[in-house]
Design an enzyme around this catalytic site. Structure first.
Site, PDB file in Angstrom:
ATOM      1  N   ASP A  12      37.916  42.632  36.232  1.00 34.07           N
ATOM      2  CA  ASP A  12      38.245  41.804  36.436  1.00 34.07           C
ATOM      3  C   ASP A  12      39.488  42.427  38.228  1.00 34.07           C
ATOM      4  O   ASP A  12      39.525  43.073  37.361  1.00 34.07           O
ATOM      5  CB  ASP A  12      39.170  40.652  35.430  1.00 34.07           C
ATOM      6  CG  ASP A  12      40.016  39.914  35.861  1.00 34.07           C
ATOM      7  OD1 ASP A  12      39.074  39.218  36.812  1.00 34.07           O
ATOM      8  OD2 ASP A  12      41.241  39.921  35.988  1.00 34.07           O
ATOM      9  N   ASP A  14      42.535  40.066  39.587  1.00 37.91           N
ATOM     10  CA  ASP A  14      43.671  39.809  39.396  1.00 37.91           C
ATOM     11  C   ASP A  14      44.472  40.189  37.821  1.00 37.91           C
ATOM     12  O   ASP A  14      44.224  39.907  36.811  1.00 37.91           O
ATOM     13  CB  ASP A  14      44.273  38.308  40.143  1.00 37.91           C
ATOM     14  CG  ASP A  14      43.738  38.116  41.343  1.00 37.91           C
ATOM     15  OD1 ASP A  14      44.254  39.364  42.643  1.00 37.91           O
ATOM     16  OD2 ASP A  14      43.053  37.235  41.980  1.00 37.91           O
ATOM     17  N   GLY A  49      42.462  33.430  36.269  1.00 40.03           N
ATOM     18  CA  GLY A  49      41.001  33.642  35.520  1.00 40.03           C
ATOM     19  C   GLY A  49      40.480  32.031  36.426  1.00 40.03           C
ATOM     20  O   GLY A  49      39.334  32.735  36.733  1.00 40.03           O
ATOM     21  N   VAL A  50      41.326  31.046  36.654  1.00 41.08           N
ATOM     22  CA  VAL A  50      40.443  30.176  36.653  1.00 41.08           C
ATOM     23  C   VAL A  50      40.216  29.890  38.738  1.00 41.08           C
ATOM     24  O   VAL A  50      41.791  30.392  39.355  1.00 41.08           O
ATOM     25  CB  VAL A  50      41.180  28.725  36.099  1.00 41.08           C
ATOM     26  CG1 VAL A  50      41.248  27.499  36.528  1.00 41.08           C
ATOM     27  CG2 VAL A  50      41.606  28.874  34.542  1.00 41.08           C
ATOM     28  N   ARG A  52      40.570  28.210  42.321  1.00 46.45           N
ATOM     29  CA  ARG A  52      41.618  27.372  43.429  1.00 46.45           C
ATOM     30  C   ARG A  52      41.524  26.471  42.708  1.00 46.45           C
ATOM     31  O   ARG A  52      41.942  25.715  42.704  1.00 46.45           O
ATOM     32  CB  ARG A  52      41.158  28.342  45.326  1.00 46.45           C
ATOM     33  CG  ARG A  52      42.920  27.952  45.641  1.00 46.45           C
ATOM     34  CD  ARG A  52      41.779  28.275  47.068  1.00 46.45           C
ATOM     35  NE  ARG A  52      41.861  29.957  47.371  1.00 46.45           N
ATOM     36  CZ  ARG A  52      41.389  29.943  48.023  1.00 46.45           C
ATOM     37  NH1 ARG A  52      40.678  29.651  49.408  1.00 46.45           N
ATOM     38  NH2 ARG A  52      40.893  31.335  48.357  1.00 46.45           N
ATOM     39  N   SER A 119      38.254  35.322  42.046  1.00 47.04           N
ATOM     40  CA  SER A 119      38.401  35.266  43.747  1.00 47.04           C
ATOM     41  C   SER A 119      37.992  35.385  44.807  1.00 47.04           C
ATOM     42  O   SER A 119      36.499  36.194  45.083  1.00 47.04           O
ATOM     43  CB  SER A 119      40.429  36.138  43.791  1.00 47.04           C
ATOM     44  OG  SER A 119      40.968  35.890  45.235  1.00 47.04           O
ATOM     45  N   LYS A 120      38.333  34.101  45.704  1.00 50.24           N
ATOM     46  CA  LYS A 120      37.337  34.541  47.407  1.00 50.24           C
ATOM     47  C   LYS A 120      37.682  35.430  47.959  1.00 50.24           C
ATOM     48  O   LYS A 120      37.544  35.711  49.227  1.00 50.24           O
ATOM     49  CB  LYS A 120      37.701  33.171  47.816  1.00 50.24           C
ATOM     50  CG  LYS A 120      36.936  31.671  46.545  1.00 50.24           C
ATOM     51  CD  LYS A 120      36.254  30.908  47.929  1.00 50.24           C
ATOM     52  CE  LYS A 120      35.366  29.743  47.099  1.00 50.24           C
ATOM     53  NZ  LYS A 120      34.996  28.381  46.908  1.00 50.24           N
ATOM     54  N   ASN A 121      39.006  35.849  47.608  1.00 50.91           N
ATOM     55  CA  ASN A 121      39.736  36.878  48.348  1.00 50.91           C
ATOM     56  C   ASN A 121      39.369  38.314  47.876  1.00 50.91           C
ATOM     57  O   ASN A 121      40.200  39.231  48.610  1.00 50.91           O
ATOM     58  CB  ASN A 121      41.438  36.632  48.033  1.00 50.91           C
ATOM     59  CG  ASN A 121      41.911  35.259  49.280  1.00 50.91           C
ATOM     60  OD1 ASN A 121      41.449  35.007  50.471  1.00 50.91           O
ATOM     61  ND2 ASN A 121      42.091  34.625  48.662  1.00 50.91           N
ATOM     62  N   ASP A 173      42.649  40.031  31.895  1.00 54.54           N
ATOM     63  CA  ASP A 173      43.515  39.712  31.537  1.00 54.54           C
ATOM     64  C   ASP A 173      43.581  38.312  31.275  1.00 54.54           C
ATOM     65  O   ASP A 173      44.982  37.860  31.319  1.00 54.54           O
ATOM     66  CB  ASP A 173      44.962  39.583  32.616  1.00 54.54           C
ATOM     67  CG  ASP A 173      44.464  38.535  33.889  1.00 54.54           C
ATOM     68  OD1 ASP A 173      43.890  38.940  34.822  1.00 54.54           O
ATOM     69  OD2 ASP A 173      45.767  38.480  34.676  1.00 54.54           O
TER      70      ASP A 173
END
Ligand code: B16
Ligand code: MG
Length: 217
Positions: A12, A14, A49-50, A52, A119-121, A173
């Site tokens: 993962d 973040d 983990g959810v 945006r 994440s899209k980032n 996490d």
């Protein structure tokens, strides 16, 4: 002849590779304030983990408000702008302790390394951290239609790594991520506090507690 097999490691992003969770929290605070809601650390735990969009749906619900589709899109855009602003000085120094070393050792021993982040980032962040080249497979929020706790992204990462889910080890996490990976029989290592991650196969505070020898097939 039995060929030697190496588990695929799915990371993962973040909260596992870097502490950007704190920046997500910071950026959501203003959105929540606009909705006259004060977001708590416990709320933030439920956002880990959810995606945006799903995160904003939760915040709107917690605030007990209704927003127009236009406002919803504007809030998403503004949150991301604030988040990107907070990422501006992100560098190699922001990789969490032990992660880089673990990846280098895993590569040395031919373990495939994959990412599945909601994440899209994600690609931007891995580029800033200067570790994007270490990944054999990258799956992020742009590649899935259903976010964690749905296992779609983990399935995709396993497929692209040509590994069966049972031979994948996931570092996560978030409760949502552990739930998703458990659902398809992956081995899960929770990174963080035991209270929120007790459904993982194992929970560690950080990568200093993890050794490559822990994962022999
Ligand atoms: P973005 P992960 C997740 O990343 C974060 O945990 C979550 O807080 C965030 O809302 C989600 O990415 C979407 O991020 O707004 O950058 O597309 O933990 O799955 O790596
Ligand atoms: Mg995470």
């Amino acid at each position: 002849m039995k060929t030697e097999q190496y588990p695929t490691f799915i990371f993962d992003l973040d909260g596992v590779i870097t502490k950007t969770e704190a920046y997500h929290f910071e950026a959501w605070k203003e959105t929540a304030a606009f909705l006259e809601y004060e977001i708590s650390p416990a709320d933030n735990e439920a956002l880990k983990g959810v995606s945006r969009v799903d995160s904003l749906k939760k915040i709107v619900k917690w605030a007990g408000k209704e927003v127009s589709p236009q406002t919803f899109d504007r809030l998403l855009e503004e949150k991301n702008e604030r988040y990107l602003g907070l990422l501006s000085s992100l560098s190699e120094e922001d990789i969490m302790e032990g992660v880089h070393q673990f990846m280098l050792e895993a590569k040395e021993k031919n373990h495939p390394i994959a990412l599945y982040s909601s994440s899209k980032n994600a690609k931007l962040i891995l580029t800033k951290l200067n570790i994007i080249h270490l990944f054999d497979v990258l799956v992020d929020g742009n590649d899935v239609t259903r976010s964690k706790p749905d296992p779609e992204g983990f399935e995709l990462a396993a497929n692209q790594s040509k590994t069966s889910p049972k031979d994948c080890v996931v570092f996560e996490d978030s409760t949502a991520g552990i739930e998703a990976a458990n659902a398809i029989g992956m081995t899960t290592v929770g990174i963080g506090d035991i209270e929120s991650l007790s459904i993982a196969s194992r929970v560690c505070k950080n990568f200093k507690e993890i050794s490559l020898n822990d994962f022999k097939l």
